[in-house]
Design an enzyme around this catalytic site. Structure first.
Site, PDB file in Angstrom:
ATOM      1  CB  ILE A   1      -0.126  -6.585  14.820  1.00 45.98           C
ATOM      2  CG1 ILE A   1       0.350  -7.425  13.626  1.00 45.98           C
ATOM      3  CG2 ILE A   1       0.989  -6.377  15.840  1.00 45.98           C
ATOM      4  CD1 ILE A   1       1.361  -6.723  12.732  1.00 45.98           C
TER       5      ILE A   1
ATOM      6  CG  PHE B   1      -2.303   5.811  13.632  1.00 46.19           C
ATOM      7  CD1 PHE B   1      -2.266   7.113  13.173  1.00 46.19           C
ATOM      8  CD2 PHE B   1      -1.437   5.439  14.654  1.00 46.19           C
ATOM      9  CE1 PHE B   1      -1.392   8.030  13.716  1.00 46.19           C
ATOM     10  CE2 PHE B   1      -0.552   6.350  15.202  1.00 46.19           C
ATOM     11  CZ  PHE B   1      -0.527   7.658  14.727  1.00 46.19           C
TER      12      PHE B   1
ATOM     13  CG  ASN C   1      -0.180  -0.095   2.503  1.00 47.02           C
ATOM     14  OD1 ASN C   1       0.599   0.784   2.831  1.00 47.02           O
ATOM     15  ND2 ASN C   1      -0.369  -1.191   3.244  1.00 47.02           N
TER      16      ASN C   1
ATOM     17  N   PRO D   1      -2.962 -11.788  10.634  1.00 45.94           N
ATOM     18  CG  PRO D   1      -0.984 -12.205  11.811  1.00 45.94           C
ATOM     19  CD  PRO D   1      -1.626 -12.356  10.462  1.00 45.94           C
TER      20      PRO D   1
HETATM   21  N1  CTP Z   1      -3.500  -3.109  12.410  1.00 47.48           N
HETATM   22  C1  CTP Z   1      -2.687  -4.095  12.893  1.00 47.48           C
HETATM   23  N2  CTP Z   1      -2.661  -5.319  12.273  1.00 47.48           N
HETATM   24  C2  CTP Z   1      -3.418  -5.569  11.209  1.00 47.48           C
HETATM   25  C3  CTP Z   1      -4.246  -4.564  10.715  1.00 47.48           C
HETATM   26  C4  CTP Z   1      -4.256  -3.335  11.334  1.00 47.48           C
HETATM   27  O1  CTP Z   1      -1.967  -3.878  13.869  1.00 47.48           O
HETATM   28  N3  CTP Z   1      -3.381  -6.757  10.649  1.00 47.48           N
HETATM   29  C5  CTP Z   1      -3.554  -1.794  13.091  1.00 47.48           C
HETATM   30  C6  CTP Z   1      -3.000  -0.646  12.290  1.00 47.48           C
HETATM   31  O2  CTP Z   1      -1.628  -0.455  12.551  1.00 47.48           O
HETATM   32  C7  CTP Z   1      -3.856   0.524  12.775  1.00 47.48           C
HETATM   33  C8  CTP Z   1      -5.211  -0.120  13.003  1.00 47.48           C
HETATM   34  O3  CTP Z   1      -4.921  -1.498  13.288  1.00 47.48           O
HETATM   35  O4  CTP Z   1      -3.415   1.006  14.010  1.00 47.48           O
HETATM   36  C9  CTP Z   1      -6.073  -0.007  11.783  1.00 47.48           C
HETATM   37  O5  CTP Z   1      -7.174  -0.818  11.935  1.00 47.48           O
HETATM   38  P1  CTP Z   1      -7.804  -1.681  10.729  1.00 47.48           P
HETATM   39  O6  CTP Z   1      -9.033  -2.228  11.294  1.00 47.48           O
HETATM   40  O7  CTP Z   1      -6.919  -2.676  10.145  1.00 47.48           O
HETATM   41  O8  CTP Z   1      -7.972  -0.573   9.654  1.00 47.48           O
HETATM   42  P2  CTP Z   1      -8.616  -0.802   8.281  1.00 47.48           P
HETATM   43  O9  CTP Z   1      -7.952  -1.898   7.527  1.00 47.48           O
HETATM   44  O10 CTP Z   1      -8.675   0.533   7.640  1.00 47.48           O
HETATM   45  O11 CTP Z   1     -10.035  -1.305   8.784  1.00 47.48           O
HETATM   46  P3  CTP Z   1     -11.350  -1.638   7.992  1.00 47.48           P
HETATM   47  O12 CTP Z   1     -10.944  -2.657   7.010  1.00 47.48           O
HETATM   48  O13 CTP Z   1     -12.240  -2.152   9.087  1.00 47.48           O
HETATM   49  O14 CTP Z   1     -11.764  -0.321   7.432  1.00 47.48           O
END
Ligand code: CTP
Length: 408
Positions: free
Chosen positions: A312, A328, A215, A310
């Site tokens: 995190i 975030f 991304n 996963p």
């Molecule tokens: N995050 C993480 N591990 C993941 C995905 C996200 O630690 N596998 C953390 C990111 O670092 C950030 C937050 O979770 O702090 C973002 O949440 P997330 O739900 O993943 O955001 P989006 O993908 O934008 O969510 P959605 O698909 O629900 O819009």
């Protein structure tokens, strides 16, 4: 360039205001020393200051054009007073005459320096330089007291022989002392002794040995938070996806590529951390079975099966006795609603939500954040990411302390 042991001024934007005092000549030395400490310097020269030292001197020493006009269309077009106010990580007025101190106290905006001081969110410091009687005058002392109450930092003055032949307080601090005090503005100590674990950047999910899914995250926000946390006195570990950024001073960096690698690096360290800040744009999915060989274009269509990575942040938030967790949320719509949902769903202590698109977000220099916790929303208005990171770090420190006090 010689970088001293105290690296707090590296990459900092210092706006130096020079006003009408004989000590203005010492400001030339100050510009040189600030730059030697790694800062970028822009000089705002007041009309009084320009009587003592020419703009050319400051332009040559700072490597930037000197700013002096408030209502000059050309100058405002190049960098207006609001832009200068935003650009500054700190405003230092050295020398600060009795006049500028009085004008700041009144909140005047009728010259460039005064207008910038009104418009900035950065810390403002004054290094007074004046005749001892002017310094001792109740008017000056009252003004200083008011400025101090509003958060302005007085640097000095000291005592000694004065240009007017008198001896007493009112001498400007030496350039080296002003540099040290300026660096201290950034070393807040708000996170002193705490261990802060931060994720940053994108992840790359292998499709085959030469291709990946990823991304647009630049990692800048996370790196800025890492730097701000280190300056606030924390021991910082930065688990970083691939970025083109330099490791901030005093930060331990661990490089990873995929979400699974980031997951392993974080979970192995999370129980030792006091605060976990998840700024990485972790890929939600990865190819289910990355090819061991480069995929050849033999078919008209190609499907990739993806599986969930996963989460995190959610896993760290679920650790018994785990760290204070900050997430975030980058959203293009329904910012607060989605962010509140994430705060609750992942059981976080705090979430920093930002709008992406319209010049803000992933690849932009500036950002704005809505920071949400159980008690409500704090708006951090648009600013360069380094400044925003410092404000966010201060907020995290405050909330972390509040939560720790609740547990005592
Ligand atoms: N995050 C993480 N591990 C993941 C995905 C996200 O630690 N596998 C953390 C990111 O670092 C950030 C937050 O979770 O702090 C973002 O949440 P997330 O739900 O993943 O955001 P989006 O993908 O934008 O969510 P959605 O698909 O629900 O819009």
């Amino acid at each position: 360039m010689h970088i001293p042991a105290n690296k707090s001024l590296v990459n900092k934007h210092i706006l130096l205001g020079v006003t009408g005092s004989i000590a203005a000549y010492k400001a030339a030395e100050l510009v040189r020393r600030l730059r030697e400490s790694g800062a970028e310097v822009r000089v705002v020269l007041s009309a009084g200051g320009a009587e003592f030292v020419t703009p050319l001197t400051f332009q040559a020493l700072s490597g930037n054009p000197v700013h002096s006009e408030l209502l000059d269309t050309e100058a405002e077009a190049a960098m207006g007073h609001i832009e200068l106010a935003r650009w500054a990580d700190a405003v230092v007025i050295a020398p600060a005459s009795a006049n500028v101190i009085a004008r700041l106290t009144q909140g005047r905006a009728d010259d460039l320096l005064a207008a910038v001081c009104l418009a900035t969110e950065a810390p403002v410091a004054v290094a007074p330089a004046m005749n001892q009687q002017m310094w001792a005058n109740a008017a000056t002392q009252d003004n200083l007291q008011q400025l101090r109450a509003r958060g302005v930092h007085p640097f000095g003055p000291t005592e000694g022989g004065q240009a007017c032949g008198e001896t007493g307080p009112g001498r400007m601090l030496e350039a080296a002392d002003i540099v040290r005090r300026t660096a201290e503005l950034f070393d807040t100590g708000a996170l002193a002794g705490l261990r802060v674990l931060i994720t940053a950047g994108p992840t790359q999910e292998a499709i085959d040995p030469v291709r990946y899914l990823s991304n647009r995250s630049s990692g800048r926000m996370g790196y800025a938070v890492a730097q701000a946390a280190a300056e606030a006195g924390a021991h910082v570990t930065l688990v970083s996806g691939p970025t083109a950024l330099a490791t901030p001073p005093r930060v331990e960096r661990i490089d990873v590529r995929s979400a699974e690698e980031m997951h392993a690096a974080v979970l192995g360290r999370a129980t030792d951390a006091d605060i976990f800040i998840a700024s990485a744009a972790v890929a939600d999915y990865r190819p289910a079975a990355p090819s061991e060989q480069k995929i050849k274009k033999t078919t008209d269509t190609l499907s990739l099966e993806l599986v969930r990575n996963p989460d995190i942040l959610a896993e760290v938030a679920a650790l018994p006795g785990g760290p204070f967790t900050v997430g975030f949320a980058a959203e293009t719509a329904n910012l607060l609603e989605y962010a509140r949902d994430k705060l609750a769903r992942k059981d976080l202590d705090m979430i920093a939500a930002n709008r992406v698109g319209g010049g803000l977000g992933f690849e932009a220099e500036e950002n704005a954040l809505s920071v949400i916790d159980a008690n409500g929303v704090t708006e951090l208005t648009q600013a360069p990411k380094a400044q925003l990171a410092r404000r966010l770090t201060a907020l995290i420190a405050e909330h972390f302390r509040r939560r720790s006090e609740c547990f005592l």
